[in-house]
Write a protein that holds these residues in place. Sequence first.
Motif, PDB file in Angstrom:
ATOM      1  N   TYR A  89      -4.961   3.544  -2.797  1.00 61.29           N
ATOM      2  CA  TYR A  89      -4.918   3.910  -1.381  1.00 61.29           C
ATOM      3  C   TYR A  89      -4.795   5.426  -1.261  1.00 61.29           C
ATOM      4  O   TYR A  89      -4.300   6.098  -2.183  1.00 61.29           O
ATOM      5  CB  TYR A  89      -3.743   3.245  -0.655  1.00 61.29           C
ATOM      6  CG  TYR A  89      -3.832   1.743  -0.613  1.00 61.29           C
ATOM      7  CD1 TYR A  89      -4.398   1.092   0.477  1.00 61.29           C
ATOM      8  CD2 TYR A  89      -3.366   0.967  -1.668  1.00 61.29           C
ATOM      9  CE1 TYR A  89      -4.489  -0.293   0.523  1.00 61.29           C
ATOM     10  CE2 TYR A  89      -3.468  -0.420  -1.643  1.00 61.29           C
ATOM     11  CZ  TYR A  89      -4.027  -1.046  -0.551  1.00 61.29           C
ATOM     12  OH  TYR A  89      -4.112  -2.398  -0.524  1.00 61.29           O
TER      13      TYR A  89
ATOM     14  N   SER B   3      -5.580  -0.513   5.269  1.00 60.58           N
ATOM     15  CA  SER B   3      -4.202  -0.822   5.650  1.00 60.58           C
ATOM     16  C   SER B   3      -3.649   0.368   6.404  1.00 60.58           C
ATOM     17  O   SER B   3      -3.707   1.499   5.924  1.00 60.58           O
ATOM     18  CB  SER B   3      -3.358  -1.095   4.400  1.00 60.58           C
ATOM     19  OG  SER B   3      -2.021  -1.287   4.739  1.00 60.58           O
TER      20      SER B   3
ATOM     21  N   ASP C 249       0.822  -1.213   0.000  1.00 67.37           N
ATOM     22  CA  ASP C 249       0.000   0.000   0.000  1.00 67.37           C
ATOM     23  C   ASP C 249       0.854   1.260   0.000  1.00 67.37           C
ATOM     24  O   ASP C 249       0.322   2.361   0.009  1.00 67.37           O
ATOM     25  CB  ASP C 249      -0.939   0.011   1.217  1.00 67.37           C
ATOM     26  CG  ASP C 249      -0.198  -0.095   2.540  1.00 67.37           C
ATOM     27  OD1 ASP C 249       0.866  -0.753   2.582  1.00 67.37           O
ATOM     28  OD2 ASP C 249      -0.679   0.476   3.538  1.00 67.37           O
TER      29      ASP C 249
ATOM     30  N   CYS D  80       1.273   6.976  -0.648  1.00 70.09           N
ATOM     31  CA  CYS D  80       0.359   5.840  -0.717  1.00 70.09           C
ATOM     32  C   CYS D  80       0.256   5.365  -2.160  1.00 70.09           C
ATOM     33  O   CYS D  80       0.223   6.173  -3.100  1.00 70.09           O
ATOM     34  CB  CYS D  80      -1.028   6.230  -0.191  1.00 70.09           C
ATOM     35  SG  CYS D  80      -1.042   6.581   1.587  1.00 70.09           S
TER      36      CYS D  80
ATOM     37  N   SER E  31      -7.425   2.025   2.005  1.00 67.67           N
ATOM     38  CA  SER E  31      -7.883   1.578   0.694  1.00 67.67           C
ATOM     39  C   SER E  31      -9.068   2.414   0.223  1.00 67.67           C
ATOM     40  O   SER E  31      -9.963   2.745   1.000  1.00 67.67           O
ATOM     41  CB  SER E  31      -8.270   0.100   0.759  1.00 67.67           C
ATOM     42  OG  SER E  31      -8.856  -0.314  -0.474  1.00 67.67           O
TER      43      SER E  31
END
Length: 328
Positions: free
Chosen positions: A123, A169, A100, A119, A148
């Motif tokens: 994400y 995440s 991620d 990110c 996410s």
Amino acid sequence: ACYPPALGNDKDTSDCSGKVPGESCTVSCAAGYTGSSSVYVCKDLDDNFIGIGPDCVSTTSTTTGTTVTTTKTSVTATTTTTSTTTPLPGTCYPPVIGPDKDTSDCILIIPPGTCTVKCANGYTGDPATYYCFNLEDNFVGVGPDCVSTTTTTMTETETTTTASHTSTSTTTSTTTPLPGACWPPVLGPNIDTSDCSPIFPPGTCEVRCAEGYSGDPAIYTCDNSVDNFYGSGPDCSSTTTTTDDPTTTTSTSATATSTTTTSTTTPAPGTCYPPVLGQDKDVTDCAGKVPGGTCTVTCTPPYTGDPATYHCVSVDGELTFVGAAVIC
């Protein structure tokens, strides 16, 4: 010439053909996929190309109908590529912190140096700065916190049932408060200052005794983000009872330890503010550190866990600590 990198059908490496050592090429996502492109470098004829990514996400949606009533399932396939190449001699290894995160900016960094970790595609979250001080420790930093952006909705069975799932995440949180907010007071493991973050001036917060201690709470005040919080107390006494049996007759005495703390939330000029990590972490070694200095963060008894080294750095003129999470 170097062999073009073999990265899968979702990557377009056509720009890498015919490149000789020292030259670079751009790897982009193939047709039917989307994502930011990455730069690869032809190191030599033995190692060939080195680079990371890109992260390519399919732009194709699949629709499936099932059961007595109409059912529609939308699926978005995600393909992630991780580099298996070796960095150039004298450069820092890019941080390996999960699919991620996008660490492509950390390639070919010579110490001392910095890079920005973002990110990855799919994400969202604020980027974080990582630091490479030497080739032994390589990069150190915290975050970013990436969530996410993909939501999967499934509807099935003879009666209508809908279930929504969003995967998240998350990495360790940064020790720096929000811009313009007051620094929470650092008062010791027997004091709970969680109510003081984030507070913008002018504002107040309630400081309570931590779990395992008792005492009346105290109010702390922040008039501005320069002086931060000021206040005194609370007086917190341990709720642990000690039993002594010195003779043949049984006697029990309760011992309570009282601690009085006065806040000194503003660090000495030119020093980094100790990291704010929770009552289970001991950050006393981080007081009075100047940029370039380090400290050791340990677990506060009765908590246990491996210690971690934190580095005092200057980020956009603000002095703060960076380091890996301590799990207690």
